[in-house]
Design a protein around this motif. Structure first.
Motif, mmCIF file in Angstrom:
data_model
loop_
_atom_site.group_PDB
_atom_site.id
_atom_site.type_symbol
_atom_site.label_atom_id
_atom_site.label_comp_id
_atom_site.label_asym_id
_atom_site.label_seq_id
_atom_site.Cartn_x
_atom_site.Cartn_y
_atom_site.Cartn_z
ATOM 1 N N UNK A 1 1.828 7.556 -17.179
ATOM 2 C CA UNK A 1 1.087 6.335 -16.841
ATOM 3 C C UNK A 1 0.616 5.588 -18.082
ATOM 4 N N UNK A 2 0.532 4.273 -17.968
ATOM 5 C CA UNK A 2 0.265 3.426 -19.131
ATOM 6 C C UNK A 2 -1.095 3.672 -19.768
ATOM 7 N N UNK A 3 -2.106 4.089 -19.010
ATOM 8 C CA UNK A 3 -3.410 4.299 -19.622
ATOM 9 C C UNK A 3 -3.438 5.527 -20.527
ATOM 10 N N UNK A 4 -2.391 6.332 -20.493
ATOM 11 C CA UNK A 4 -2.295 7.515 -21.337
ATOM 12 C C UNK A 4 -1.501 7.209 -22.609
ATOM 13 N N UNK A 5 -0.782 6.086 -22.626
ATOM 14 C CA UNK A 5 0.187 5.793 -23.683
ATOM 15 C C UNK A 5 -0.424 5.789 -25.083
ATOM 16 N N UNK A 6 -1.450 5.015 -25.317
ATOM 17 C CA UNK A 6 -1.973 4.871 -26.674
ATOM 18 C C UNK A 6 -2.660 6.129 -27.189
ATOM 19 N N UNK A 7 -3.516 6.781 -26.392
ATOM 20 C CA UNK A 7 -4.065 8.050 -26.885
ATOM 21 C C UNK A 7 -2.978 9.101 -27.116
ATOM 22 N N UNK A 8 -1.987 9.137 -26.242
ATOM 23 C CA UNK A 8 -0.893 10.088 -26.398
ATOM 24 C C UNK A 8 -0.106 9.797 -27.671
ATOM 25 N N UNK A 9 0.197 8.522 -27.922
ATOM 26 C CA UNK A 9 0.910 8.135 -29.133
ATOM 27 C C UNK A 9 0.157 8.545 -30.381
ATOM 28 N N UNK A 10 -1.144 8.312 -30.381
ATOM 29 C CA UNK A 10 -1.985 8.689 -31.524
ATOM 30 C C UNK A 10 -1.942 10.205 -31.744
ATOM 31 N N UNK A 11 -2.098 10.963 -30.669
ATOM 32 C CA UNK A 11 -2.075 12.427 -30.755
ATOM 33 C C UNK A 11 -0.734 12.925 -31.265
ATOM 34 N N UNK A 12 0.336 12.350 -30.758
ATOM 35 C CA UNK A 12 1.671 12.784 -31.169
ATOM 36 C C UNK A 12 1.921 12.507 -32.648
ATOM 37 N N UNK A 13 1.524 11.321 -33.119
ATOM 38 C CA UNK A 13 1.717 10.983 -34.539
ATOM 39 C C UNK A 13 0.863 11.903 -35.410
ATOM 40 N N UNK A 14 -0.376 12.171 -34.994
ATOM 41 C CA UNK A 14 -1.237 13.074 -35.760
ATOM 42 C C UNK A 14 -0.651 14.475 -35.846
ATOM 43 N N UNK A 15 0.083 14.886 -34.814
ATOM 44 C CA UNK A 15 0.649 16.227 -34.793
ATOM 45 C C UNK A 15 2.073 16.277 -35.329
ATOM 46 N N UNK A 16 2.530 15.206 -35.944
ATOM 47 C CA UNK A 16 3.811 15.240 -36.629
ATOM 48 C C UNK A 16 5.003 14.697 -35.873
ATOM 49 N N UNK B 1 0.807 -1.225 0.000
ATOM 50 C CA UNK B 1 0.000 0.000 0.000
ATOM 51 C C UNK B 1 0.843 1.280 0.000
ATOM 52 N N UNK B 2 1.869 1.436 0.857
ATOM 53 C CA UNK B 2 2.640 2.697 0.819
ATOM 54 C C UNK B 2 3.311 2.940 -0.533
ATOM 55 N N UNK B 3 3.850 1.893 -1.129
ATOM 56 C CA UNK B 3 4.479 2.041 -2.439
ATOM 57 C C UNK B 3 3.449 2.415 -3.503
ATOM 58 N N UNK B 4 2.289 1.773 -3.460
ATOM 59 C CA UNK B 4 1.244 2.067 -4.440
ATOM 60 C C UNK B 4 0.756 3.514 -4.301
ATOM 61 N N UNK B 5 0.607 3.994 -3.076
ATOM 62 C CA UNK B 5 0.160 5.370 -2.875
ATOM 63 C C UNK B 5 1.185 6.369 -3.404
ATOM 64 N N UNK B 6 2.462 6.083 -3.197
ATOM 65 C CA UNK B 6 3.489 6.991 -3.714
ATOM 66 C C UNK B 6 3.505 6.971 -5.243
ATOM 67 N N UNK B 7 3.286 5.808 -5.845
ATOM 68 C CA UNK B 7 3.221 5.715 -7.308
ATOM 69 C C UNK B 7 2.022 6.508 -7.822
ATOM 70 N N UNK B 8 0.880 6.374 -7.167
ATOM 71 C CA UNK B 8 -0.305 7.105 -7.590
ATOM 72 C C UNK B 8 -0.088 8.622 -7.480
ATOM 73 N N UNK B 9 0.590 9.064 -6.434
ATOM 74 C CA UNK B 9 0.909 10.480 -6.280
ATOM 75 C C UNK B 9 1.825 10.948 -7.402
ATOM 76 N N UNK B 10 2.848 10.157 -7.701
ATOM 77 C CA UNK B 10 3.784 10.501 -8.762
ATOM 78 C C UNK B 10 3.090 10.560 -10.119
ATOM 79 N N UNK B 11 2.211 9.604 -10.388
ATOM 80 C CA UNK B 11 1.481 9.579 -11.653
ATOM 81 C C UNK B 11 0.588 10.813 -11.762
ATOM 82 N N UNK B 12 -0.085 11.166 -10.687
ATOM 83 C CA UNK B 12 -0.931 12.362 -10.695
ATOM 84 C C UNK B 12 -0.135 13.618 -10.988
#
Length: 156
Positions: A85-100, A41-52
């Protein structure tokens, strides 16, 4: 796709069967699971804080400014060490490729984001050991760079 309600129902049914079959083993397994969860739990909470914090700082436009199509090898190296964070990866990749953004840069970004766990490294060390955690992460970076190089050669 299986939704959460079905998975929870299956877990409850299987836990009930286990409890009926052998109460002591089931109780011991639940206690061990709870102790492991409590230690994580402490490690997960710190990861969640870092991701935020990462999500608030690393916008797609900022990332694009660093790994644009003209960034070449420098953009590939920066992409290999990005923390998103991994849930942002694919939409971010798509956006980046669309923008050059360059395909090799986006490929290494997506590959390392899915396979390299810098934010989870302390927890990974605790669970699997330091040697394994470092070797797994280093090999993931190397494989991502090789993957990006192949795309650079094929697409370039």
């Amino acid at each position: 796709m299986i939704n959460g309600a079905i998975l929870y129902a299956m877990a409850i049914i299987l836990l009930s069967i286990s409890f009926i079959k052998d109460r002591n083993k089931t109780r011991d397994a639940l206690l061990k699971s709870w102790k492991s969860f409590r230690n994580i739990i402490p490690d997960m909470l710190s990861i969640m804080l870092f991701v935020g914090l990462s999500l608030s700082i690393l916008t797609p436009s900022l990332i694009f400014s660093i790994i644009g199509e003209k960034s070449g090898l420098t953009g590939i190296v920066y992409s290999a060490f990005a923390l998103v964070p991994s849930f942002v990866v694919f939409p971010l990749g798509h956006t980046l490729v669309q923008n050059g953004a360059g395909l090799p840069q986006v490929a290494v970004l997506m590959s390392t984001l899915m396979s390299v766990g810098i934010t989870t490294l302390p927890m990974e060390q605790k669970i699997f050991g330091r040697s394994f955690a470092y070797s797994r992460n280093v090999s993931a970076v190397v494989m991502s760079l090789i993957f990006s190089y192949i795309i650079w050669v094929v697409m370039g």
